[in-house]
Write a protein that holds these residues in place. Sequence first.
Motif, mmCIF file in Angstrom:
data_model
loop_
_atom_site.group_PDB
_atom_site.id
_atom_site.type_symbol
_atom_site.label_atom_id
_atom_site.label_comp_id
_atom_site.label_asym_id
_atom_site.label_seq_id
_atom_site.Cartn_x
_atom_site.Cartn_y
_atom_site.Cartn_z
ATOM 1 N N ALA B 163 -18.998 15.434 13.023
ATOM 2 C CA ALA B 163 -18.604 15.801 14.178
ATOM 3 C C ALA B 163 -19.967 15.538 15.120
ATOM 4 N N THR B 164 -21.051 15.830 14.350
ATOM 5 C CA THR B 164 -22.410 15.504 14.964
ATOM 6 C C THR B 164 -22.577 14.023 15.380
ATOM 7 N N GLY B 165 -22.378 13.343 14.439
ATOM 8 C CA GLY B 165 -22.566 11.781 14.258
ATOM 9 C C GLY B 165 -21.474 11.395 15.394
ATOM 10 N N ALA B 166 -20.022 11.714 15.497
ATOM 11 C CA ALA B 166 -19.216 11.356 16.409
ATOM 12 C C ALA B 166 -19.739 11.588 17.864
ATOM 13 N N THR B 167 -20.475 12.786 18.331
ATOM 14 C CA THR B 167 -20.808 13.169 19.355
ATOM 15 C C THR B 167 -22.104 12.485 19.768
ATOM 16 N N PHE B 168 -23.009 12.140 18.791
ATOM 17 C CA PHE B 168 -23.916 11.237 18.898
ATOM 18 C C PHE B 168 -23.477 9.714 19.442
ATOM 19 N N ILE B 169 -22.300 9.328 19.249
ATOM 20 C CA ILE B 169 -21.887 8.118 19.474
ATOM 21 C C ILE B 169 -21.252 8.025 21.102
ATOM 22 N N TYR B 170 -20.825 9.152 21.195
ATOM 23 C CA TYR B 170 -20.128 9.317 22.608
ATOM 24 C C TYR B 170 -21.409 9.297 23.640
ATOM 25 N N PHE B 222 -15.844 3.523 18.871
ATOM 26 C CA PHE B 222 -15.204 4.922 19.255
ATOM 27 C C PHE B 222 -14.186 5.244 18.214
ATOM 28 N N ALA B 223 -13.932 4.272 17.089
ATOM 29 C CA ALA B 223 -13.001 4.576 16.171
ATOM 30 C C ALA B 223 -13.762 5.676 14.953
ATOM 31 N N PHE B 224 -15.085 5.718 15.198
ATOM 32 C CA PHE B 224 -15.981 6.656 14.523
ATOM 33 C C PHE B 224 -15.989 8.041 15.146
ATOM 34 N N THR B 225 -15.401 8.049 16.605
ATOM 35 C CA THR B 225 -15.287 9.225 17.121
ATOM 36 C C THR B 225 -13.922 10.282 16.497
ATOM 37 N N GLY B 226 -13.015 9.491 16.109
ATOM 38 C CA GLY B 226 -11.882 10.494 15.557
ATOM 39 C C GLY B 226 -11.319 9.924 14.369
ATOM 40 N N PHE B 227 -10.861 8.917 14.412
ATOM 41 C CA PHE B 227 -9.915 8.164 13.300
ATOM 42 C C PHE B 227 -10.948 8.420 11.680
ATOM 43 N N TYR B 241 -15.363 5.006 3.066
ATOM 44 C CA TYR B 241 -16.440 4.053 3.091
ATOM 45 C C TYR B 241 -16.916 4.094 4.703
ATOM 46 N N PHE B 242 -15.789 4.034 5.603
ATOM 47 C CA PHE B 242 -16.194 4.140 7.249
ATOM 48 C C PHE B 242 -16.406 5.410 7.549
ATOM 49 N N GLY B 243 -15.745 6.433 6.993
ATOM 50 C CA GLY B 243 -15.783 7.566 7.582
ATOM 51 C C GLY B 243 -17.295 8.148 7.455
ATOM 52 N N LEU B 244 -17.645 8.006 6.128
ATOM 53 C CA LEU B 244 -19.107 8.694 5.584
ATOM 54 C C LEU B 244 -20.250 7.869 6.530
ATOM 55 N N LEU B 245 -19.756 6.927 7.073
ATOM 56 C CA LEU B 245 -20.936 5.996 7.921
ATOM 57 C C LEU B 245 -20.935 6.800 9.325
ATOM 58 N N THR B 246 -20.016 7.595 9.533
ATOM 59 C CA THR B 246 -20.161 8.029 11.110
ATOM 60 C C THR B 246 -21.607 8.591 11.428
ATOM 61 N N PRO B 247 -22.190 9.419 10.679
ATOM 62 C CA PRO B 247 -23.603 10.142 11.144
ATOM 63 C C PRO B 247 -24.415 8.791 11.284
ATOM 64 N N VAL B 248 -24.475 7.845 10.289
ATOM 65 C CA VAL B 248 -25.440 6.603 10.689
ATOM 66 C C VAL B 248 -25.254 5.866 11.814
ATOM 67 N N VAL B 249 -23.916 5.499 11.884
ATOM 68 C CA VAL B 249 -23.544 4.835 13.336
ATOM 69 C C VAL B 249 -23.991 5.799 14.512
ATOM 70 N N GLY B 250 -23.597 7.036 14.356
ATOM 71 C CA GLY B 250 -24.118 7.938 15.455
ATOM 72 C C GLY B 250 -25.623 7.638 15.730
ATOM 73 N N LEU B 251 -26.525 7.749 14.688
ATOM 74 C CA LEU B 251 -27.929 7.764 14.892
ATOM 75 C C LEU B 251 -28.444 6.679 15.465
ATOM 76 N N VAL B 252 -27.999 5.603 14.823
ATOM 77 C CA VAL B 252 -28.327 4.221 15.201
ATOM 78 C C VAL B 252 -27.912 4.011 16.723
ATOM 79 N N PHE B 253 -26.815 4.223 16.902
ATOM 80 C CA PHE B 253 -26.269 3.920 18.460
ATOM 81 C C PHE B 253 -27.046 4.580 19.379
#
Lengths: 274, 273, 249
Positions: B163-170, B222-227, B241-253
Amino acid sequence: MVIIEAKGLTKEFKIFRRREGVVGAFRDLFTRQYQVLKAVDNIDFVVRQGELVGYIGANGAGKSTTIKMMTGILVPTSGHLQVNGFCPHRNREKYTRGIGVVFGQRSQLWWDLAVIESFRLLQRIYRVSEVDFQQRLHRFEDILDIGDYLHLPVRKLSLGQRMRCELAAALLHNPTLLFLDEPTIGLDVLAKANIRDFLKEVNQTLETTIILTTHDLGDIEALCSRVAIIDQGKMLYDGSLDQLRAHWGEDNLEEVVKDIYQGQQPPGVKGWGE
Amino acid sequence: MGWVWERTKSIAWYTEIFFHYGSQYLKSKMTYRADFIINVFSDFFLQSMNLIFILVLFDHIPVLKGWSREEMMFIYGFFLIPFGFYSGFFNHLFDVPEKYVIQGELDRVLVRPMNSLFQVIVETMRLELVFGVFVGLAVMVYAAEKMNLTWSWWDIPLGMMLATGATFIYGGVYTLLASLGFWFEGRMGLMPLVYNISNYGRYPADIYKGVVRFILTWILPFAFTGFYPATVLMKREEYYYFGLLTPVVGLVFWAFSYFVWTQGIKRYRGTGS
Amino acid sequence: MLAYRATYLTGIFNYTIQIGAYFFLWQAVYENQGRLGGMAQEEMLTYVIIAWVARSFYFNTLDRTLSDEIREGQIATELIRPYSYQWAKMARSLGEGLFRLLFFTIPGAVFIYFLHPFGGPAGWTVGVLFAISLMGSFLINSQINLLVGYLAFFTLSTSGILRAKRVVVDLLSGLLMPISFYPLWAREIIEYLPFQAITYLPNMIYLGKLEGLKAIKALALQGFWFVVLLMMSYFIWRLAVRKLTIQGG
């Protein structure tokens, strides 16, 4: 002790010049023409601790740009600037802890909050201890007479009341240097007098250095022994008020300043504005 | 070690300031109490609209691309968490171009000894909209119960990380958009555009094809913010594979957006507008 | 000018994205399905496209403008002008709507047609009936917006109400999905509300599901709702103005 030291301070702005017509607009898309405007042009300026300096100039003369450089908002194009031992635009967060700023046209209080709540927030932001906070608050209540409306939301205050609170807010962390950008704008005669008395008191008892820009020469006459005049980015005059009057052989400051803004030279004085 | 200590102190200080701002915000909102309650309520109403949509839809079909009603609800529930934080903290960054850059409110921000982005966020937040986070949690728990999902203790820290990763993306996307205001005057209508794209994140990403899916995964992720993160919590291994990438994508973004913000501030301090 | 052009382009693009969200979703819904809610897949995709394209015409921000003007007290200066305030607002948004129709809705529809060719109306009569019903959508939607805007006379908290109204209109007008998808009990209630006349009825005309007399009936229903809402907003307006002139705002 020198608080502000500026040497050859210069700020240039690039202004985008639009070409005329449709063809011009189209050409603007690809090559833009810029015009360089020197808002502040090679200024030397030294302020010592405890001074109260009035800084005046016509609209667009470069006053605000100078103040913005000194407060760390704008980065100078060239020249040397040291304030409070800092280079203001580097280390902004450390530097701003030691200065107070009041923009007459912009409130730093929270509109919907009681005044005291804004002060409490500022107390935390500037890390003021509770003892100091209380002591200063009492002092401001006394001399600024703001005790009655500390618990009212800012939006319910008159402009004069609000400006007094703005001043208190800017001084809560006891800065060594206070910048005031048109602090008396829009105030009635009585409110102006109030603010001036307070500034005098702060300057004398706390030894706070004050830089003040204004369009009201009454502020200058009441407060400042020293006045700096800027025009088209150049420092035209920097010295005592008495000497300025003497140069022009004219007691009425307003007449003097009007002449200066119109680009006239003082009678019989050489090297004016060089 | 000294550096770590300084950092910790600084974070503690910002946290304290944040909570102070928060309590002051709520206090000031209490003067318009009816407004406050209606806002929370209407926001809740808005969230339920999509829920109603899903419920009505599944009256007619058993599964959607292999996703059951409960799974759809779970994805939407998860989506509401970053969305709630976004509504509370990042949505009003759209004030930045007009209010802060053109009208020059940033001057006031820059003479305060605090991080500029932090100040803008706490000045423009709408704390009451964070309420949507709880709606999301409730929807998730309900859906999980319905599909007999087994939970273990480590799902909680995992869920928090996702959830933190997803929030960081937003937060990153909206910080980036706000930062564009330093270069381009006016709004260009980008905010609503991105908002509508963000809504794509509420549904399973496998209903999108080709370019659309690529954009939602790698450009405006945004696919990393929910799905994607929701599938991890639902134990759908094909998307781990994708799901666990969420925090990484969040931080990078977030890091990229913050960098653009600092460049924007630099530009502002060079030109004064 | 360039900034406006950018806003214009993003505007068209924006509608495309909104349509896209539902387009992809419905495509997935219809996978391995025949007819749902009385509609085949292509009909449904056309429904979604037409619903949003039509919205770009009848959509307006009357509610927001109005409540802002009321809250900021501008309404007082508007009241001393020698024309009817509500008709002026309606006329203005109709002008904007027609402008958008020409430069926004139609180009947008062409743009979307290139992305996904959708079916046109079945014949000229259907096209004309649809055009008339689109007018009806505009009138009803505007009246609802006026009504909601006037609420600012009675309460300070308008932004939440505006948001709630949006939800109601989106759900009950059939923008999100055709009314025929809703469970029976819900449909029975919706039939007695004006919202379905904004999207669902015009779309049914377009798809040829309401033909001949049924289509005329739908148009008559739109007219009925327009008159009712007009009377309501007129009544509230009188009430509010009286309140305003007595209390002085």
